[in-house]
Design an enzyme around this catalytic site. Sequence first.
Site, PDB file in Angstrom:
ATOM      1  N   VAL A  86       0.846  -1.192   0.000  1.00  0.00           N
ATOM      2  CA  VAL A  86       0.000   0.000   0.000  1.00  0.00           C
ATOM      3  C   VAL A  86       0.886   1.247   0.000  1.00  0.00           C
ATOM      4  O   VAL A  86       1.691   1.457   0.914  1.00  0.00           O
ATOM      5  CB  VAL A  86      -0.955   0.015   1.204  1.00  0.00           C
ATOM      6  CG1 VAL A  86      -1.790   1.303   1.194  1.00  0.00           C
ATOM      7  CG2 VAL A  86      -1.866  -1.204   1.182  1.00  0.00           C
ATOM      8  N   LYS A  87       0.727   2.058  -1.020  1.00  0.00           N
ATOM      9  CA  LYS A  87       1.547   3.251  -1.200  1.00  0.00           C
ATOM     10  C   LYS A  87       0.768   4.465  -0.718  1.00  0.00           C
ATOM     11  O   LYS A  87      -0.355   4.712  -1.155  1.00  0.00           O
ATOM     12  CB  LYS A  87       1.903   3.386  -2.681  1.00  0.00           C
ATOM     13  CG  LYS A  87       2.968   4.396  -3.029  1.00  0.00           C
ATOM     14  CD  LYS A  87       3.259   4.292  -4.530  1.00  0.00           C
ATOM     15  CE  LYS A  87       4.350   5.224  -4.985  1.00  0.00           C
ATOM     16  NZ  LYS A  87       4.540   5.158  -6.456  1.00  0.00           N
TER      17      LYS A  87
END
Length: 219
Positions: A86-87
């Site tokens: 997850v960025k």
Amino acid sequence: MKFFIDTANLADIKEAQDMGILDGVTTNPSLMAKEGITGKDSVMGHYKKICEIVQGDVSAEVISTTYDEMIKEGEELADIDENIVVKVPMSGDSIKAIKYFSEKGIRTNCTLVFSAGQALLAAKAGATYVSPFVGRLDDISTDGMALIEQIVNIYTNYGYTTEVLAASVRHPMHVIQCAEIGADVMTAPLSVIKMLLNHPLTDSGLAKFLADHAKAEKK
């Protein structure tokens, strides 16, 4: 040093994968839009297609900017595939979200990092990766590589496990300098990765070998 490709283009990802040197993929909303991928279902489906090509980590960026929304969106992204990272863009709410995700076993990539202080906060919160943007710093007459070196030194001093992912890599020398400094990962477009193959002496040497072989065959 790990090689990630910075794109949402499936053909480019497959070509890099077929080279045998690809360790992962980074994407962002701009790269998705560039490929004409719009709408939640299309974006989620596209991430799944990327994960089917690459065995390594795939950074999928949240659009949300508030803590609660980041958590909801990040958990949905993480459910796509076990390789999803997850960025999240650097902000106060992002640091809180990174802490939450790390406690839940969800890996994260803190992006849009432009200072050592930001990188230090991301590491303390438990980010898996931190993404300093080398090229964008160079664009404003600031030494992007100096930031990479600073972050590497700080993480080494205190034993942080967060990996330094050099982003906004624009040309082959960026790649080599990142490797010399000790960045854990670099991410770049396919065009930059392929530039590493080239050298004029290789081209001229190969041309000579082939010419000499052709002459020998005629005798």
